[in-house]
Motif scaffolding. Structure first.
Motif, PDB file in Angstrom:
ATOM      1  N   MET A   1      15.431  -3.835 -11.579  1.00 49.68           N
ATOM      2  CA  MET A   1      14.873  -2.714 -10.843  1.00 49.68           C
ATOM      3  C   MET A   1      13.558  -2.248 -11.477  1.00 49.68           C
ATOM      4  O   MET A   1      12.615  -1.895 -10.773  1.00 49.68           O
ATOM      5  N   GLU A   2      13.508  -2.214 -12.801  1.00 48.26           N
ATOM      6  CA  GLU A   2      12.294  -1.793 -13.481  1.00 48.26           C
ATOM      7  C   GLU A   2      11.109  -2.669 -13.092  1.00 48.26           C
ATOM      8  O   GLU A   2       9.984  -2.185 -12.947  1.00 48.26           O
ATOM      9  N   ARG A   3      11.370  -3.968 -12.916  1.00 50.73           N
ATOM     10  CA  ARG A   3      10.310  -4.885 -12.519  1.00 50.73           C
ATOM     11  C   ARG A   3       9.797  -4.549 -11.122  1.00 50.73           C
ATOM     12  O   ARG A   3       8.579  -4.538 -10.875  1.00 50.73           O
ATOM     13  N   LEU A   4      10.692  -4.267 -10.193  1.00 50.09           N
ATOM     14  CA  LEU A   4      10.285  -3.922  -8.838  1.00 50.09           C
ATOM     15  C   LEU A   4       9.449  -2.640  -8.834  1.00 50.09           C
ATOM     16  O   LEU A   4       8.438  -2.548  -8.138  1.00 50.09           O
ATOM     17  N   ILE A   5       9.892  -1.662  -9.596  1.00 51.07           N
ATOM     18  CA  ILE A   5       9.150  -0.400  -9.667  1.00 51.07           C
ATOM     19  C   ILE A   5       7.754  -0.627 -10.235  1.00 51.07           C
ATOM     20  O   ILE A   5       6.762  -0.098  -9.728  1.00 51.07           O
ATOM     21  N   ALA A   6       7.669  -1.447 -11.282  1.00 53.42           N
ATOM     22  CA  ALA A   6       6.378  -1.719 -11.918  1.00 53.42           C
ATOM     23  C   ALA A   6       5.417  -2.410 -10.958  1.00 53.42           C
ATOM     24  O   ALA A   6       4.204  -2.190 -11.009  1.00 53.42           O
ATOM     25  N   LEU A   7       5.941  -3.236 -10.067  1.00 57.66           N
ATOM     26  CA  LEU A   7       5.087  -3.934  -9.108  1.00 57.66           C
ATOM     27  C   LEU A   7       4.504  -3.004  -8.053  1.00 57.66           C
ATOM     28  O   LEU A   7       3.599  -3.391  -7.315  1.00 57.66           O
ATOM     29  N   CYS A   8       5.037  -1.791  -7.982  1.00 52.57           N
ATOM     30  CA  CYS A   8       4.583  -0.811  -6.985  1.00 52.57           C
ATOM     31  C   CYS A   8       3.880   0.362  -7.654  1.00 52.57           C
ATOM     32  O   CYS A   8       3.988   1.505  -7.205  1.00 52.57           O
ATOM     33  N   ASP A   9       3.137   0.085  -8.727  1.00 50.82           N
ATOM     34  CA  ASP A   9       2.555   1.175  -9.514  1.00 50.82           C
ATOM     35  C   ASP A   9       1.176   1.608  -9.041  1.00 50.82           C
ATOM     36  O   ASP A   9       0.559   2.492  -9.635  1.00 50.82           O
ATOM     37  N   ALA A  10       0.663   1.005  -7.967  1.00 49.31           N
ATOM     38  CA  ALA A  10      -0.650   1.382  -7.445  1.00 49.31           C
ATOM     39  C   ALA A  10      -0.549   1.632  -5.952  1.00 49.31           C
ATOM     40  O   ALA A  10       0.271   1.018  -5.260  1.00 49.31           O
ATOM     41  N   ASP A  11      -1.413   2.494  -5.448  1.00 54.12           N
ATOM     42  CA  ASP A  11      -1.351   2.857  -4.038  1.00 54.12           C
ATOM     43  C   ASP A  11      -1.599   1.677  -3.108  1.00 54.12           C
ATOM     44  O   ASP A  11      -1.091   1.652  -1.981  1.00 54.12           O
ATOM     45  N   ASP A  12      -2.392   0.695  -3.549  1.00 52.41           N
ATOM     46  CA  ASP A  12      -2.657  -0.464  -2.692  1.00 52.41           C
ATOM     47  C   ASP A  12      -1.615  -1.560  -2.849  1.00 52.41           C
ATOM     48  O   ASP A  12      -1.721  -2.612  -2.212  1.00 52.41           O
ATOM     49  N   LEU A  13      -0.600  -1.322  -3.682  1.00 54.60           N
ATOM     50  CA  LEU A  13       0.479  -2.293  -3.933  1.00 54.60           C
ATOM     51  C   LEU A  13      -0.085  -3.655  -4.323  1.00 54.60           C
ATOM     52  O   LEU A  13       0.503  -4.701  -4.016  1.00 54.60           O
ATOM     53  N   GLY A  14      -1.200  -3.629  -5.039  1.00 56.95           N
ATOM     54  CA  GLY A  14      -1.900  -4.860  -5.354  1.00 56.95           C
ATOM     55  C   GLY A  14      -1.100  -5.865  -6.157  1.00 56.95           C
ATOM     56  O   GLY A  14      -1.347  -7.071  -6.055  1.00 56.95           O
ATOM     57  N   ARG A  15      -0.146  -5.389  -6.941  1.00 58.89           N
ATOM     58  CA  ARG A  15       0.638  -6.332  -7.750  1.00 58.89           C
ATOM     59  C   ARG A  15       1.655  -7.103  -6.916  1.00 58.89           C
ATOM     60  O   ARG A  15       2.293  -8.032  -7.414  1.00 58.89           O
ATOM     61  N   LEU A  16       1.794  -6.730  -5.648  1.00 64.26           N
ATOM     62  CA  LEU A  16       2.672  -7.467  -4.739  1.00 64.26           C
ATOM     63  C   LEU A  16       1.916  -8.516  -3.924  1.00 64.26           C
ATOM     64  O   LEU A  16       2.506  -9.183  -3.077  1.00 64.26           O
ATOM     65  N   ARG A  17       0.626  -8.666  -4.188  1.00 61.37           N
ATOM     66  CA  ARG A  17      -0.116  -9.702  -3.476  1.00 61.37           C
ATOM     67  C   ARG A  17       0.429 -11.079  -3.842  1.00 61.37           C
ATOM     68  O   ARG A  17       0.710 -11.363  -5.006  1.00 61.37           O
ATOM     69  N   VAL A  18       0.565 -11.931  -2.847  1.00 63.29           N
ATOM     70  CA  VAL A  18       1.146 -13.265  -3.036  1.00 63.29           C
ATOM     71  C   VAL A  18       0.116 -14.180  -3.685  1.00 63.29           C
ATOM     72  O   VAL A  18      -1.019 -14.293  -3.202  1.00 63.29           O
ATOM     73  N   GLY A  19       0.509 -14.826  -4.766  1.00 60.17           N
ATOM     74  CA  GLY A  19      -0.409 -15.688  -5.498  1.00 60.17           C
ATOM     75  C   GLY A  19      -0.147 -17.163  -5.304  1.00 60.17           C
ATOM     76  O   GLY A  19      -0.738 -17.993  -6.001  1.00 60.17           O
ATOM     77  N   GLU A  20       0.709 -17.517  -4.359  1.00 56.09           N
ATOM     78  CA  GLU A  20       1.041 -18.927  -4.105  1.00 56.09           C
ATOM     79  C   GLU A  20       0.757 -19.261  -2.637  1.00 56.09           C
ATOM     80  O   GLU A  20       0.351 -18.411  -1.862  1.00 56.09           O
ATOM     81  N   TYR A  21       0.965 -20.533  -2.301  1.00 55.99           N
ATOM     82  CA  TYR A  21       0.896 -21.046  -0.916  1.00 55.99           C
ATOM     83  C   TYR A  21      -0.529 -21.119  -0.363  1.00 55.99           C
ATOM     84  O   TYR A  21      -0.720 -21.180   0.851  1.00 55.99           O
TER      85      TYR A  21
END
Length: 250
Positions: A1-21
């Protein structure tokens, strides 16, 4: 859960951008973007945090993450050519936003890809659940508006057209819509939700021979016959609903 929360630490949710495919012919559209959906994207993250909240395990930082996701989702929404408030599979970088924070872009045409995993049904439910946890009236209003707009625009020949088992399964098809709008009926008392859920149940029953035959090709929970049959048993026979938590439903 801590990892999911950390991925949402910015208003643009930039850490959730897909880096594959990047060069994938099917999934390449995700590259560098934030997927909006339940099955593959930020809405699924939100529903996981909602589940944590429901057992009293979500810290304050998790509530802040839910608030960011909710704001981001409503800013990404738009009204399509059928008058439905909806979402593209991936977010835009600079969505037009009205003073009330709701995206106002209107595009021509409409996508038939409206399901549990992406589009209005699953994301509207996600917003409803975030609003419930946060007690947020704005999010609740957008959730209800979006779900109601789907009910008004729904056309079985358009939204459930496609090959088997795709359009009978939970992920992309009638089984997922049936469970979603049953949840909207039970928990939001949304006008028209029960009728849409019953339509989807009848759609499945009318194709039951093909659903059962599908066990030979796809017996998975999300896309195959197992999920469609489990959904029918739960919906039509008041079966045990606890397994719906795996889908972010109740």
């Amino acid at each position: 859960m801590e990892r999911l929360i950390a991925l949402c630490d910015a208003d643009d949710l930039g850490r959730l951008r897909v880096g594959e495919y990047r060069d994938d012919p099917v999934r390449g559209f995700n590259y560098g973007r934030v997927n909006t959906g339940v099955g593959n994207g930020v809405s699924g993250v939100a529903l996981a945090l909602v589940a944590a909240a429901d057992i009293g395990a979500l810290p304050g930082s998790g509530r802040a993450a839910l608030r960011r996701i909710g704001r981001w989702l409503i800013a990404q929404s738009f009204v399509d050519g059928r008058g439905m408030r909806t979402w593209a599979p991936v977010g835009r970088d600079d969505p037009p936003v009205a003073a009330d924070g709701v995206g106002t872009a209107r595009i021509r045409g409409a996508s038939c890809r409206q399901a549990w995993c992406h589009g209005t049904p699953g994301i509207a439910w996600t917003l409803w659940e975030i609003a419930r946890v946060l007690g947020d009236a704005t999010l609740r209003g957008v959730a209800v508006e979006a779900a109601a707009s789907f009910i008004a625009a729904f056309d079985g020949d358009f939204h459930l057209a496609g090959h088997y088992p795709d359009k009978v399964g939970i992920c992309h098809g009638a089984a997922g819509l049936m469970l979603l709008f049953d949840a909207f009926h039970r928990h939001a008392d949304l006008p028209g939700a029960r009728a849409l859920s019953e339509f989807c149940a009848a759609f499945l029953v009318a194709r039951l021979d093909r659903v059962v035959a599908g066990t030979g090709t796809d017996h998975t929970l999300l896309t195959g016959s197992t999920g469609a049959l489990a959904a029918l048993l739960t919906h039509g026979h008041d079966g045990n609903r606890s397994w719906l938590r795996a889908l972010g439903l109740r």
